[in-house]
Write a protein that holds these residues in place. Sequence first.
Motif, PDB file in Angstrom:
ATOM      1  N   ASN A 155       6.469 108.444 -16.939  1.00  0.00           N
ATOM      2  CA  ASN A 155       7.624 109.767 -16.640  1.00  0.00           C
ATOM      3  C   ASN A 155       8.553 109.510 -15.361  1.00  0.00           C
ATOM      4  OD1 ASN A 155       7.292 110.014 -19.438  1.00  0.00           O
ATOM      5  ND2 ASN A 155       6.047 111.823 -19.065  1.00  0.00           N
ATOM      6  N   GLU A 156       7.901 109.386 -14.005  1.00  0.00           N
ATOM      7  CA  GLU A 156       7.940 108.680 -12.840  1.00  0.00           C
ATOM      8  C   GLU A 156       8.978 107.725 -12.422  1.00  0.00           C
ATOM      9  OE1 GLU A 156       4.391 109.838 -10.839  1.00  0.00           O
ATOM     10  OE2 GLU A 156       4.425 112.300 -11.615  1.00  0.00           O
ATOM     11  N   ALA A 157       9.049 106.542 -13.373  1.00  0.00           N
ATOM     12  CA  ALA A 157      10.100 105.551 -13.107  1.00  0.00           C
ATOM     13  C   ALA A 157       9.106 104.670 -12.565  1.00  0.00           C
ATOM     14  CB  ALA A 157      11.740 105.934 -12.939  1.00  0.00           C
ATOM     15  N   LYS A 158       8.302 104.824 -12.467  1.00  0.00           N
ATOM     16  CA  LYS A 158       6.651 103.365 -12.138  1.00  0.00           C
ATOM     17  C   LYS A 158       6.616 102.800 -13.362  1.00  0.00           C
ATOM     18  CE  LYS A 158       2.633 103.870  -9.164  1.00  0.00           C
ATOM     19  NZ  LYS A 158       1.103 104.480  -8.960  1.00  0.00           N
ATOM     20  N   GLY A 159       6.740 101.103 -12.932  1.00  0.00           N
ATOM     21  CA  GLY A 159       7.104 100.516 -13.523  1.00  0.00           C
ATOM     22  C   GLY A 159       5.435 100.250 -14.150  1.00  0.00           C
ATOM     23  N   PHE A 160       5.033  99.737 -15.220  1.00  0.00           N
ATOM     24  CA  PHE A 160       3.845  99.430 -15.491  1.00  0.00           C
ATOM     25  C   PHE A 160       3.993  98.232 -16.155  1.00  0.00           C
ATOM     26  CE2 PHE A 160       4.817 102.716 -18.492  1.00  0.00           C
ATOM     27  CZ  PHE A 160       3.879 102.184 -19.598  1.00  0.00           C
ATOM     28  N   TYR A 198      -0.110  99.025 -12.807  1.00  0.00           N
ATOM     29  CA  TYR A 198       0.645  99.515 -12.555  1.00  0.00           C
ATOM     30  C   TYR A 198       1.005  98.191 -12.066  1.00  0.00           C
ATOM     31  CZ  TYR A 198       1.187 104.058 -14.412  1.00  0.00           C
ATOM     32  OH  TYR A 198       0.893 104.786 -15.444  1.00  0.00           O
ATOM     33  N   TYR A 199       2.995  98.363 -11.496  1.00  0.00           N
ATOM     34  CA  TYR A 199       3.472  97.061 -10.375  1.00  0.00           C
ATOM     35  C   TYR A 199       3.749  98.084  -9.206  1.00  0.00           C
ATOM     36  CZ  TYR A 199       6.573  93.405  -9.808  1.00  0.00           C
ATOM     37  OH  TYR A 199       7.258  92.421  -8.792  1.00  0.00           O
ATOM     38  N   ASP A 200       3.682  97.380  -8.045  1.00  0.00           N
ATOM     39  CA  ASP A 200       4.299  98.098  -7.508  1.00  0.00           C
ATOM     40  C   ASP A 200       5.699  97.253  -7.436  1.00  0.00           C
ATOM     41  OD1 ASP A 200       2.717  99.682  -6.731  1.00  0.00           O
ATOM     42  OD2 ASP A 200       1.108  98.350  -5.892  1.00  0.00           O
TER      43      ASP A 200
END
Length: 151
Positions: free
Chosen positions: A129-134, A149-151
């Motif tokens: 929901n926070e547009a953080k890739g995983f 999770y992908y940085d």
Amino acid sequence: MDWETATIQLYEKLGKKRIMALATSLNDHVTVRNVSVIIHEGRLLFKTDKNFRKTKQLLENPNVAICYWGVQIEGKAVNHGLVVDEPGQVFQELYKKYWDKSYNAYPHKDSEILIEIMPHFVEIWDQDNEAKGFQLLLDFDKQQAEIQYYD
């Protein structure tokens, strides 16, 4: 993430039908092409002519990969024989419903076989929901799911 939630997420992403890229390999020669897939009750099914190159490849080496958008599935192709011989004709009816033009254009009853992809490993690229890739990783052999999770 627990296994049940992960598999539900996978099949929701795939929906009921998809054009998916299928990769096959034989003698270190890899090819990829699109196939019209039916997703039904946790099964990935498509039909193909038994005389095509992709069919010969997957029959000799059933290790395949198939993908759609951010979903990659590694698994084994299983030949269920002629589509017209399928008990109950479930696939045939779904194919007619979802891929009507293809159904009518390619009615090769004596050569069309039903292939099922049995997943071993699935990798789904997504965002929270926070547009953080995983990546959501599903190991079908162990029935385990993991989020990385992908940085």
